[in-house]
Design a protein around this motif. Structure first.
Motif, PDB file in Angstrom:
ATOM      1  N   ILE A  60       0.838  -1.202   0.000  1.00  0.00           N
ATOM      2  CA  ILE A  60       0.000   0.000   0.000  1.00  0.00           C
ATOM      3  C   ILE A  60       0.872   1.250   0.000  1.00  0.00           C
ATOM      4  O   ILE A  60       0.652   2.189  -0.789  1.00  0.00           O
ATOM      5  N   MET A  61       1.871   1.284   0.861  1.00  0.00           N
ATOM      6  CA  MET A  61       2.738   2.462   0.930  1.00  0.00           C
ATOM      7  C   MET A  61       3.519   2.661  -0.360  1.00  0.00           C
ATOM      8  O   MET A  61       3.681   3.797  -0.825  1.00  0.00           O
ATOM      9  N   THR A  62       3.984   1.591  -0.949  1.00  0.00           N
ATOM     10  CA  THR A  62       4.710   1.703  -2.224  1.00  0.00           C
ATOM     11  C   THR A  62       3.818   2.278  -3.303  1.00  0.00           C
ATOM     12  O   THR A  62       4.237   3.135  -4.101  1.00  0.00           O
ATOM     13  N   ARG A  63       2.577   1.841  -3.345  1.00  0.00           N
ATOM     14  CA  ARG A  63       1.640   2.383  -4.332  1.00  0.00           C
ATOM     15  C   ARG A  63       1.327   3.853  -4.060  1.00  0.00           C
ATOM     16  O   ARG A  63       1.158   4.647  -5.002  1.00  0.00           O
ATOM     17  N   LEU A  64       1.226   4.240  -2.791  1.00  0.00           N
ATOM     18  CA  LEU A  64       0.995   5.646  -2.472  1.00  0.00           C
ATOM     19  C   LEU A  64       2.175   6.508  -2.930  1.00  0.00           C
ATOM     20  O   LEU A  64       1.991   7.638  -3.385  1.00  0.00           O
ATOM     21  N   ILE A  65       3.380   5.979  -2.806  1.00  0.00           N
ATOM     22  CA  ILE A  65       4.555   6.686  -3.318  1.00  0.00           C
ATOM     23  C   ILE A  65       4.463   6.847  -4.828  1.00  0.00           C
ATOM     24  O   ILE A  65       4.656   7.944  -5.374  1.00  0.00           O
ATOM     25  N   ASP A  66       4.144   5.774  -5.507  1.00  0.00           N
ATOM     26  CA  ASP A  66       4.138   5.782  -6.968  1.00  0.00           C
ATOM     27  C   ASP A  66       3.018   6.637  -7.548  1.00  0.00           C
ATOM     28  O   ASP A  66       3.204   7.321  -8.563  1.00  0.00           O
ATOM     29  N   ARG A  67       1.845   6.610  -6.927  1.00  0.00           N
ATOM     30  CA  ARG A  67       0.679   7.257  -7.520  1.00  0.00           C
ATOM     31  C   ARG A  67       0.381   8.646  -6.988  1.00  0.00           C
ATOM     32  O   ARG A  67      -0.221   9.474  -7.697  1.00  0.00           O
ATOM     33  N   PHE A  68       0.783   8.921  -5.740  1.00  0.00           N
ATOM     34  CA  PHE A  68       0.326  10.164  -5.121  1.00  0.00           C
ATOM     35  C   PHE A  68       1.447  11.020  -4.537  1.00  0.00           C
ATOM     36  O   PHE A  68       1.181  11.954  -3.786  1.00  0.00           O
ATOM     37  N   GLY A  69       2.684  10.717  -4.884  1.00  0.00           N
ATOM     38  CA  GLY A  69       3.773  11.618  -4.566  1.00  0.00           C
ATOM     39  C   GLY A  69       4.240  11.632  -3.128  1.00  0.00           C
ATOM     40  O   GLY A  69       4.898  12.593  -2.690  1.00  0.00           O
ATOM     41  N   TRP A  70       3.936  10.586  -2.373  1.00  0.00           N
ATOM     42  CA  TRP A  70       4.476  10.486  -1.027  1.00  0.00           C
ATOM     43  C   TRP A  70       5.953  10.106  -1.109  1.00  0.00           C
ATOM     44  O   TRP A  70       6.390   9.455  -2.052  1.00  0.00           O
ATOM     45  N   SER A  71       6.731  10.489  -0.090  1.00  0.00           N
ATOM     46  CA  SER A  71       8.138  10.113   0.002  1.00  0.00           C
ATOM     47  C   SER A  71       8.312   9.056   1.086  1.00  0.00           C
ATOM     48  O   SER A  71       7.600   9.061   2.099  1.00  0.00           O
TER      49      SER A  71
END
Length: 445
Positions: free
Chosen positions: A58-69
């Motif tokens: 989930i966190m990896t996808r949030l990084i990829d799709r929504f610009g989280w670091s």
């Protein structure tokens, strides 16, 4: 639970400890609202707790799709950050949003909605859901995943030695809290006293943990009950906060007497369990002989105390169970209404001035057991909550931003004399036919 703190360089004078807290004083125009909420992830097919592998995805996808670091510890992804907000992992995988400092409750509502929308988008094909509830209703401790964070490994061992419920808190509870600012030491004192005295009201209004280990537990907020069996040295209602002369230094004195957990160095947690920060100040800490602490170490130590209202460079309101989306927004609305308008804050101070330490502690117990039906020292929580919600509403109206609409769940609670826990119990005894697996759908965010 906190991530490693950034506080500053070496501590050369004892006065720096109180000065560190005093740096939180801000003019009113700079006061902000920081909301944190936790939620349990589960696998929809079998209702099992979501393992770290799924959380990592989930966190990896949030990084990829929504610009989280990414925030990492060693080789492990343990959190995310973006624009002043953080996503972090609690010990049992509770997924926490620590929101950015915002100006009003409308922004808090929008931030929460955006977060839930992003999580829903990246989990749409994963067979994953999230629950808004104060304690895991069915899962055993053995079933809970363990997150790859060094802080939690140390705490897990220590919790088993100092109390009876510590690991239950770590692995099987979820909360919502709000972090609020103060303008001066006197303002901090007034807000801390109101915050501590009215935490039982928040516990009652937001109670949502009547199930544990697959059955009714006899409480409306089992999460609150757990905190009373955790570690008396670092929890509680801080009766000294109501003594004459309370201020930053008195809080420092209390924190210095709380045994340490760890020291964070070079990306690793060094075991300092049970050791003394006072010895650390003298260069006599067994874990790091000859070394003196930094202000970052002090900031870390401040995160290892867990009173019902916690002072850092802001005040954390810690008494509420996590719950449904409306209640997650109502929590910051309640405390902002009580504390960010001076007339409301003065009214709240008048409301609590007759409560002595015994009554405040009695209300804390009664709130966990009976929510709004509780009472102690001749004080009924329902009546106290009714008055507190009225003051909060007036405080929000005085801000002139239309934020009072977010108190509606609490207004309904006090009008009906029931809270989320009461409704969950009624559903369990009624339409669910005592089938507790229905709770996953009923509390899904």
């Amino acid at each position: 639970m906190s991530i490693p703190q950034s506080g500053g360089g070496p501590i050369e004078r004892p006065e720096q400890l109180a000065e560190f807290l005093a740096k939180g004083c801000k003019p009113k125009e700079n006061w902000r609202i920081g909301t944190e909420h936790e939620k349990f992830g589960f696998v929809t097919a079998d209702h099992a707790p979501l393992p770290y592998a799924g959380i990592n995805q989930i966190m990896t996808r949030l990084i990829d799709r929504f610009g989280w670091s990414a925030v990492t510890e060693g080789d492990s992804l343990i959190g995310l950050k973006r624009n002043g907000a953080n996503i972090s992992l609690e010990p049992g995988g509770q997924f926490e949003l620590s929101g950015a400092p915002l100006e009003n409750i409308h922004q808090v509502r929008d931030e929460l909605q955006n977060h839930l929308d992003e999580v829903a988008a990246v989990t749409a094909d994963m067979g994953v859901g999230f629950m808004g509830i104060g304690a895991a209703p069915i899962w055993s401790e053995a079933a809970m995943p363990v997150m790859p964070k060094g802080r939690y490994r140390l705490m897990t061992d220590y919790m088993g030695r100092v109390g009876t419920h510590g690991t239950q808190m770590m692995y099987r509870t979820s909360t919502v809290q709000v972090n609020l600012d103060f303008g001066s030491e006197a303002d901090m004192v007034q807000k801390m006293r109101v915050a501590l005295a009215l935490q039982p009201v928040a516990t009652a209004l937001f109670a949502s943990s009547p199930f544990f280990d697959g059955a009714l537990n006899g409480h409306r907020s089992w999460r609150s009950r757990i905190w009373r069996g955790l570690d008396d040295s670092r929890t509680g209602m801080l009766p000294f906060a109501f003594d004459p002369g309370f201020g930053f230094q008195r809080y420092v004195d209390w924190v210095l007497d709380v045994p340490m957990y760890f020291v964070y160095r070079d990306g690793k947690y060094i075991d300092a369990l049970g050791q003394s920060f006072r010895d650390f100040l003298k260069g006599q800490l067994p874990a790091l002989p000859g070394e003196v602490p930094t202000l970052s170490d002090w900031a870390d130590h401040l995160t290892t105390v867990f009173p019902e209202a916690r002072l850092k460079q802001f005040i954390e309101m810690r008494g509420a169970d996590a719950g449904d989306q409306a209640h997650l927004v109502a929590l910051p609305a309640f405390w902002v209404g009580l504390t960010y308008d001076q007339t409301a804050l003065d009214a709240a101070s008048d409301l609590i001035k007759g409560l002595n330490a015994e009554t405040r502690e009695g209300l804390r117990v009664a709130a966990s057991e009976k929510a709004l039906a509780g009472e102690a020292g001749g004080v009924k929580l329902h009546q106290l909550a009714l008055e507190a919600v009225k003051i909060a509403e007036a405080g929000l109206i005085a801000r002139g931003l239309g934020e009072e609409i977010f108190l509606q769940p609490l207004i309904e609670n006090v009008q009906k004399g029931e809270v989320q826990a009461d409704r969950l119990i009624a559903a369990y005894e009624g339409e669910w036919g005592r089938d507790l697996t229905k709770v996953y759908a009923a509390t899904r965010l």
